[in-house]
Design an enzyme around this catalytic site. Sequence first.
Site, PDB file in Angstrom:
ATOM      1  N   ASP A  77     -23.880 -50.986  83.857  1.00 28.29           N
ATOM      2  CA  ASP A  77     -24.301 -50.479  85.372  1.00 28.29           C
ATOM      3  C   ASP A  77     -23.860 -51.930  86.185  1.00 28.29           C
ATOM      4  OD1 ASP A  77     -24.709 -48.966  87.281  1.00 28.29           O
ATOM      5  OD2 ASP A  77     -26.772 -49.267  87.314  1.00 28.29           O
TER       6      ASP A  77
ATOM      7  N   ASN B  16     -20.895 -52.216  88.196  1.00 26.04           N
ATOM      8  CA  ASN B  16     -19.589 -52.517  88.654  1.00 26.04           C
ATOM      9  C   ASN B  16     -19.233 -52.500  90.185  1.00 26.04           C
ATOM     10  OD1 ASN B  16     -18.861 -52.469  85.720  1.00 26.04           O
ATOM     11  ND2 ASN B  16     -18.051 -50.651  85.871  1.00 26.04           N
TER      12      ASN B  16
ATOM     13  N   TRP C 237     -20.836 -55.078  92.023  1.00 29.24           N
ATOM     14  CA  TRP C 237     -19.989 -56.627  91.659  1.00 29.24           C
ATOM     15  C   TRP C 237     -18.822 -56.620  92.662  1.00 29.24           C
ATOM     16  CZ3 TRP C 237     -15.113 -58.253  90.508  1.00 29.24           C
ATOM     17  CH2 TRP C 237     -14.914 -59.239  89.990  1.00 29.24           C
TER      18      TRP C 237
ATOM     19  N   ARG D 229     -14.808 -50.751  95.295  1.00 29.09           N
ATOM     20  CA  ARG D 229     -15.492 -50.492  93.981  1.00 29.09           C
ATOM     21  C   ARG D 229     -14.517 -50.438  92.720  1.00 29.09           C
ATOM     22  NH1 ARG D 229     -20.635 -48.750  94.371  1.00 29.09           N
ATOM     23  NH2 ARG D 229     -20.192 -47.136  92.395  1.00 29.09           N
TER      24      ARG D 229
ATOM     25  N   HIS E 188     -14.804 -51.638  88.663  1.00 28.43           N
ATOM     26  CA  HIS E 188     -14.437 -50.911  87.535  1.00 28.43           C
ATOM     27  C   HIS E 188     -13.470 -51.505  86.596  1.00 28.43           C
ATOM     28  CE1 HIS E 188     -17.282 -47.946  88.929  1.00 28.43           C
ATOM     29  NE2 HIS E 188     -16.615 -47.641  89.840  1.00 28.43           N
TER      30      HIS E 188
ATOM     31  N   SER F 104     -21.032 -40.691  82.922  1.00 26.64           N
ATOM     32  CA  SER F 104     -22.278 -39.859  82.613  1.00 26.64           C
ATOM     33  C   SER F 104     -21.782 -38.259  83.418  1.00 26.64           C
ATOM     34  CB  SER F 104     -23.595 -40.215  83.494  1.00 26.64           C
ATOM     35  OG  SER F 104     -23.423 -40.137  84.850  1.00 26.64           O
TER      36      SER F 104
ATOM     37  N   GLU G   4     -23.338 -36.680  85.406  1.00 23.96           N
ATOM     38  CA  GLU G   4     -23.733 -36.794  86.669  1.00 23.96           C
ATOM     39  C   GLU G   4     -22.664 -37.578  87.530  1.00 23.96           C
ATOM     40  OE1 GLU G   4     -26.144 -37.369  84.272  1.00 23.96           O
ATOM     41  OE2 GLU G   4     -26.442 -35.192  84.344  1.00 23.96           O
ATOM     42  N   ASN G   5     -21.873 -38.417  86.817  1.00 17.06           N
ATOM     43  CA  ASN G   5     -20.863 -39.317  87.508  1.00 17.06           C
ATOM     44  C   ASN G   5     -19.731 -38.402  88.312  1.00 17.06           C
ATOM     45  OD1 ASN G   5     -21.301 -42.136  85.332  1.00 17.06           O
ATOM     46  ND2 ASN G   5     -22.051 -42.027  87.375  1.00 17.06           N
TER      47      ASN G   5
ATOM     48  N   ARG H  21     -19.486 -38.584  92.076  1.00 15.70           N
ATOM     49  CA  ARG H  21     -19.034 -39.455  92.814  1.00 15.70           C
ATOM     50  C   ARG H  21     -17.711 -39.068  93.866  1.00 15.70           C
ATOM     51  NH1 ARG H  21     -19.972 -45.234  89.923  1.00 15.70           N
ATOM     52  NH2 ARG H  21     -22.287 -44.783  89.491  1.00 15.70           N
TER      53      ARG H  21
HETATM   54  C1  IPE Z   1     -25.074 -44.984  84.540  1.00 19.57           C
HETATM   55  O1  IPE Z   1     -25.111 -45.547  85.888  1.00 19.57           O
HETATM   56  C2  IPE Z   1     -24.291 -44.417  84.128  1.00 19.57           C
HETATM   57  C3  IPE Z   1     -23.173 -45.299  83.378  1.00 19.57           C
HETATM   58  C4  IPE Z   1     -23.404 -46.668  83.421  1.00 19.57           C
HETATM   59  C5  IPE Z   1     -22.043 -44.535  83.031  1.00 19.57           C
HETATM   60  P1  IPE Z   1     -25.262 -44.777  87.164  1.00 19.57           P
HETATM   61  O2  IPE Z   1     -24.885 -45.841  88.286  1.00 19.57           O
HETATM   62  O3  IPE Z   1     -24.581 -43.605  87.133  1.00 19.57           O
HETATM   63  O4  IPE Z   1     -26.635 -44.596  87.241  1.00 19.57           O
HETATM   64  P2  IPE Z   1     -27.662 -44.314  88.572  1.00 19.57           P
HETATM   65  O5  IPE Z   1     -26.947 -43.160  89.519  1.00 19.57           O
HETATM   66  O6  IPE Z   1     -28.041 -45.536  88.970  1.00 19.57           O
HETATM   67  O7  IPE Z   1     -29.115 -43.538  87.976  1.00 19.57           O
HETATM   68  C1  IPE Z   2     -21.372 -48.379  86.265  1.00 20.31           C
HETATM   69  O1  IPE Z   2     -20.984 -49.119  87.469  1.00 20.31           O
HETATM   70  C2  IPE Z   2     -20.123 -47.589  86.064  1.00 20.31           C
HETATM   71  C3  IPE Z   2     -20.101 -46.211  86.135  1.00 20.31           C
HETATM   72  C4  IPE Z   2     -21.388 -45.394  86.347  1.00 20.31           C
HETATM   73  C5  IPE Z   2     -19.095 -45.418  85.843  1.00 20.31           C
HETATM   74  P1  IPE Z   2     -21.791 -48.336  88.981  1.00 20.31           P
HETATM   75  O2  IPE Z   2     -20.275 -47.836  89.545  1.00 20.31           O
HETATM   76  O3  IPE Z   2     -22.740 -47.452  88.696  1.00 20.31           O
HETATM   77  O4  IPE Z   2     -21.945 -49.682  89.731  1.00 20.31           O
HETATM   78  P2  IPE Z   2     -23.222 -49.554  90.697  1.00 20.31           P
HETATM   79  O5  IPE Z   2     -24.391 -49.315  90.131  1.00 20.31           O
HETATM   80  O6  IPE Z   2     -22.556 -48.710  91.892  1.00 20.31           O
HETATM   81  O7  IPE Z   2     -23.122 -51.216  91.032  1.00 20.31           O
HETATM   82 MG    MG Z   3     -24.617 -47.602  89.010  1.00 19.11          MG
END
Ligand code: IPE
Ligand code: IPE
Ligand code: MG
Length: 231
Positions: free
Chosen positions: A15, A17, A20, A28, A32, A60, A62-63, A66
């Site tokens: 988590d 990215n 960062w 964003r 990644h 995930s 749930e992703n 996005r």
């Molecule tokens: C968890 O991170 C899923 C992955 C790293 C693939 P998320 O960024 O999706 O989790 P939440 O939304 O903060 O719980």
């Molecule tokens: C984790 O990084 C990667 C995935 C969940 C695919 P994020 O994209 O959730 O990064 P933050 O949490 O928004 O910084």
């Molecule tokens: Mg995240």
Amino acid sequence: MVERKIPSHVAIIMDGNGRWAERRGKERSKGHIEGSKNVEKIATHAFKLGVKTLTLYAFSSENWSRPEKEVRELMRLLKTYLVKFAKKFAKKDVRLVVSGSREELSKDLVDAICECENLSKENKDFTLNIAINYGGRQEIVRAVNNLIKKGEEVTVDSILDNLYTSPFGEPDLIIRTGGEYRISNFLLFQGAYSELYFTDVLWPDFNETELEKALDDFSRRKRRFGGVKNV
Ligand code: IPE
Ligand code: IPE
Ligand code: MG
């Protein structure tokens, strides 16, 4: 100095990215890209240290919620990574497997996954298990449905046997980068007794030293599994 114990199965919630990139005034997706570059470095180091299985949470269930552009970029990066893996790592004793539902994935991506899995299926030294379109709750439901279809009894052991991770054992250590203190639907059933390690370091910055810090911390843990003796 505590003697370093090497966990057999390490899992990482990669988590941070997005943050960062945002901290650098970038999109964003740049985070990644940077995060995906980090996978090879950390997997190679885990292998070198003696870890047998590394499970990485890449996308995930749930992703999907996005923005479409971000989801598209994540899918593109996953495919690029797998194509690269097929060319390079399959020859290096690394077995690649993917956990998660393939139903919602594009045919391209599913083909790339199958190619990597086939090419590397005889590799025994190290397994890289990438969780794509993975959710812990969904995995439990799938396992129970499999058992019902087979007419088998639903027990803790039979559920464990029907999880994606069944060949690799339960994770000894779950690391979450990016500063959040939650599990976000990762390895809910098999993680019942995993040691948890949270770090503020964002995934693109999580390097070999950070991995060693997590393993050193793991080495100091007293695991009792509900009993009174340290195991
Ligand atoms: C968890 O991170 C899923 C992955 C790293 C693939 P998320 O960024 O999706 O989790 P939440 O939304 O903060 O719980
Ligand atoms: C984790 O990084 C990667 C995935 C969940 C695919 P994020 O994209 O959730 O990064 P933050 O949490 O928004 O910084
Ligand atoms: Mg995240």
